[in-house]
Scaffold this active site. Structure first.
Site, PDB file in Angstrom:
ATOM      1  N   CYS A 276     -37.244 -56.676  51.551  1.00  0.00           N
ATOM      2  CA  CYS A 276     -37.792 -55.796  50.524  1.00  0.00           C
ATOM      3  C   CYS A 276     -36.627 -54.989  49.932  1.00  0.00           C
ATOM      4  CB  CYS A 276     -38.820 -54.872  51.180  1.00  0.00           C
ATOM      5  SG  CYS A 276     -39.476 -53.641  50.054  1.00  0.00           S
TER       6      CYS A 276
ATOM      7  N   CYS B 159     -44.413 -49.328  53.638  1.00  0.00           N
ATOM      8  CA  CYS B 159     -44.703 -49.089  52.219  1.00  0.00           C
ATOM      9  C   CYS B 159     -44.811 -47.600  51.935  1.00  0.00           C
ATOM     10  CB  CYS B 159     -46.031 -49.715  51.828  1.00  0.00           C
ATOM     11  SG  CYS B 159     -46.058 -51.485  51.922  1.00  0.00           S
TER      12      CYS B 159
ATOM     13  N   CYS C 175     -46.686 -40.983  42.042  1.00  0.00           N
ATOM     14  CA  CYS C 175     -47.851 -41.371  42.850  1.00  0.00           C
ATOM     15  C   CYS C 175     -47.990 -40.366  43.993  1.00  0.00           C
ATOM     16  CB  CYS C 175     -47.687 -42.787  43.379  1.00  0.00           C
ATOM     17  SG  CYS C 175     -47.442 -44.007  42.061  1.00  0.00           S
TER      18      CYS C 175
ATOM     19  N   GLU D 114     -32.326 -48.148  49.533  1.00  0.00           N
ATOM     20  CA  GLU D 114     -32.884 -48.642  50.782  1.00  0.00           C
ATOM     21  C   GLU D 114     -33.382 -50.066  50.660  1.00  0.00           C
ATOM     22  OE1 GLU D 114     -35.126 -45.409  53.171  1.00  0.00           O
ATOM     23  OE2 GLU D 114     -34.973 -44.706  51.112  1.00  0.00           O
TER      24      GLU D 114
ATOM     25  N   CYS E  10     -37.517 -42.525  42.419  1.00  0.00           N
ATOM     26  CA  CYS E  10     -38.539 -43.111  41.540  1.00  0.00           C
ATOM     27  C   CYS E  10     -39.076 -42.030  40.615  1.00  0.00           C
ATOM     28  CB  CYS E  10     -39.686 -43.684  42.372  1.00  0.00           C
ATOM     29  SG  CYS E  10     -40.949 -44.524  41.373  1.00  0.00           S
TER      30      CYS E  10
ATOM     31  N   CYS F 209     -47.157 -41.208  47.805  1.00  0.00           N
ATOM     32  CA  CYS F 209     -45.913 -41.935  48.112  1.00  0.00           C
ATOM     33  C   CYS F 209     -44.753 -40.983  48.364  1.00  0.00           C
ATOM     34  CB  CYS F 209     -45.563 -42.861  46.950  1.00  0.00           C
ATOM     35  SG  CYS F 209     -44.055 -43.792  47.216  1.00  0.00           S
TER      36      CYS F 209
HETATM   37  N1  SAH Z   1     -43.306 -48.808  42.019  1.00  0.00           N
HETATM   38  C1  SAH Z   1     -43.806 -50.114  42.391  1.00  0.00           C
HETATM   39  C2  SAH Z   1     -43.018 -50.683  43.562  1.00  0.00           C
HETATM   40  C3  SAH Z   1     -43.267 -49.998  44.870  1.00  0.00           C
HETATM   41  S1  SAH Z   1     -44.178 -51.070  45.862  1.00  0.00           S
HETATM   42  C4  SAH Z   1     -45.291 -50.031  42.681  1.00  0.00           C
HETATM   43  O1  SAH Z   1     -45.810 -48.928  42.704  1.00  0.00           O
HETATM   44  O2  SAH Z   1     -45.924 -51.061  42.807  1.00  0.00           O
HETATM   45  C5  SAH Z   1     -44.721 -50.051  47.126  1.00  0.00           C
HETATM   46  C6  SAH Z   1     -46.197 -50.208  47.406  1.00  0.00           C
HETATM   47  O3  SAH Z   1     -46.523 -49.264  48.442  1.00  0.00           O
HETATM   48  C7  SAH Z   1     -47.067 -49.845  46.218  1.00  0.00           C
HETATM   49  O4  SAH Z   1     -48.185 -50.686  46.176  1.00  0.00           O
HETATM   50  C8  SAH Z   1     -47.511 -48.426  46.545  1.00  0.00           C
HETATM   51  O5  SAH Z   1     -48.736 -48.099  45.943  1.00  0.00           O
HETATM   52  C9  SAH Z   1     -47.617 -48.483  48.036  1.00  0.00           C
HETATM   53  N2  SAH Z   1     -47.482 -47.176  48.688  1.00  0.00           N
HETATM   54  C10 SAH Z   1     -46.901 -46.062  48.202  1.00  0.00           C
HETATM   55  N3  SAH Z   1     -46.974 -45.068  49.103  1.00  0.00           N
HETATM   56  C11 SAH Z   1     -47.617 -45.562  50.179  1.00  0.00           C
HETATM   57  C12 SAH Z   1     -47.966 -45.031  51.448  1.00  0.00           C
HETATM   58  N4  SAH Z   1     -47.647 -43.793  51.770  1.00  0.00           N
HETATM   59  N5  SAH Z   1     -48.616 -45.837  52.309  1.00  0.00           N
HETATM   60  C13 SAH Z   1     -48.905 -47.112  51.993  1.00  0.00           C
HETATM   61  N6  SAH Z   1     -48.567 -47.685  50.824  1.00  0.00           N
HETATM   62  C14 SAH Z   1     -47.935 -46.919  49.920  1.00  0.00           C
END
Ligand code: SAH
Length: 380
Positions: free
Chosen positions: A131, A370, A142, A118, A138, A145
């Site tokens: 992006c 995000c 987390c 994506e 992944c 996410c």
């Molecule tokens: N794996 C890397 C790249 C992903 S960046 C990382 O974790 O940094 C995506 C960003 O979105 C990260 O900062 C992550 O913490 C955030 N994120 C993940 N799930 C989210 C959600 N449901 N709502 C808002 N931000 C989220």
């Protein structure tokens, strides 16, 4: 993708009687979009072609953003057919495109072996942002996410990373069209970029080329969940993009629950690496900690104060905090913090001298925001 054919000898091939059989051999084909110009020059040399022909091909793919060798009409026919026999420019197909009411576009693509990829286009007044994803799915878990629910499907190749960007640019501006606002790139899509480090760095080098997309490192930000050894490596890169670190919790206890990667590298190790990284910052440059705001979980004033103390403890001063209100999804158990809570959290940080910004969610109606990239189909 054009299927390539290759002749192999079936040794002692009883069932084929030792004949030569024609087989489909996809894996030996080259995804030429993932080659640096120097690599393309070697490939051209192997095919008996001079260097300037390689430059011509590199420009055709990355500057003119052409999708097939057939369109590179200024190449000698023989060279073109050699390339067609052995290489692909395009290995991703766009399965669906979703356009948000705020203009954000999400592209759901597929690799040639069927994995979801994506990319998201985020327009803004002064500058557009693309992006991209570094992995399909992944491996990090987390808890907040949606991408995490996919697990790791596989690392993306350099070519697949570059092709996402080319595909988006061509869709938005037309094939080879100028990018009127310039483009920022963020490695914040699906996957953990620092777990696909070599391919990522290679792709960034390709995209920075003056003969190609010419997206220089200063226009690029890579986000990591905290893969500590790679933060040290990243700091050493000669042409280093900007860095963002996803933090989302001020204590180990909380971060262990939200981001299990913290059990591998805890806050002490992460902040020590961040401090080392701070030493690599250029004049005026800062780096970012991202903090996903989860209602009633990590958004209390006391959390903001602990966060400020954490930064003080490690003497981190050239940082800013990006507060990201959580983007929800049915499969996720969290709610987002109220705008008032986010504002209070921000003010608390600022009262301690920490710069904080709120990242406005973009494209959440089409699962483009995000943490929402999980190859979701949405109704048009
Ligand atoms: N794996 C890397 C790249 C992903 S960046 C990382 O974790 O940094 C995506 C960003 O979105 C990260 O900062 C992550 O913490 C955030 N994120 C993940 N799930 C989210 C959600 N449901 N709502 C808002 N931000 C989220």
């Amino acid at each position: 993708m054009t299927a390539s054919s290759k002749f192999i000898k079936v040794e002692a091939g009883k069932q084929f009687g030792g004949r030569y059989v024609k087989i489909l051999n996809v894996s030996t084909r080259i995804h030429i979009t993932g080659l640096k110009q120097t690599e393309l020059e070697s490939l051209a040399a192997e095919m008996g072609e001079p260097k300037y022909r390689a430059v011509q091909v590199f420009k055709a793919i990355h500057e003119r953003r052409l999708n097939s060798f057939g369109e590179i009409s200024d190449l000698p026919k023989k060279f073109r057919s050699r390339l067609e026999e052995s290489a692909d420019i395009s290995r991703l197909t766009v399965d669906a495109k979703y356009v948000s009411t705020d203009g954000t576009r999400r592209y759901l693509m597929k690799t040639s072996d069927g994995y979801p990829v994506e990319a998201v286009f985020i327009p803004s007044e002064n500058r557009d942002t693309i992006c991209f994803s570094s992995q399909s799915g992944c491996p990090l878990k987390c808890d907040f996410c949606l991408t995490a629910k996919l697990g790791l499907l596989r690392n993306l190749t350099s070519g697949e990373i570059v092709e996402q960007v080319i595909t988006v640019l061509n869709d938005v501006y037309g094939i080879g069209g100028e990018t009127p606002h310039g483009t920022n790139l963020v490695g914040m899509g699906a996957g953990e970029p620092f777990l696909n480090f070599a391919n990522l760095v290679n792709a960034l080098e390709i995209m920075s080329s003056e003969n190609g997309l010419f997206i220089v490192p200063n226009r690029v930000t890579i986000s990591t969940a905290g893969i500590v050894p790679q933060i040290y490596e990243f700091a050493k890169l000669e042409n280093r993009p900007h860095l963002a670190i996803s933090l989302s919790a001020p204590t180990d206890e909380m971060r262990n629950k939200l981001m299990p990667i913290n059990k591998r590298w805890d806050l002490g190790e992460l902040m020590t690496a961040a401090k080392e990284f701070e030493g690599s910052l250029r004049r005026g440059e800062r780096f970012t900690f991202e903090y996903v705001m989860l209602g009633g979980v990590n958004d209390a004033d006391s959390d903001a104060r602990e966060l400020a103390s954490l930064l003080e403890r490690f003497q981190l001063s050239r940082v800013k905090i990006n507060l990201i209100p959580h983007n929800g999804a049915e499969q996720l158990d969290y709610s987002t913090s109220t705008p008032e809570r986010v504002e209070r959290f921000k003010k608390t940080l600022e009262s301690r001298g920490v710069s904080a910004y709120v990242r406005q969610p973009r494209g959440s109606d089409i699962y483009a925001a995000c943490g929402q990239l999980a190859a979701m189909d949405v109704k048009a």
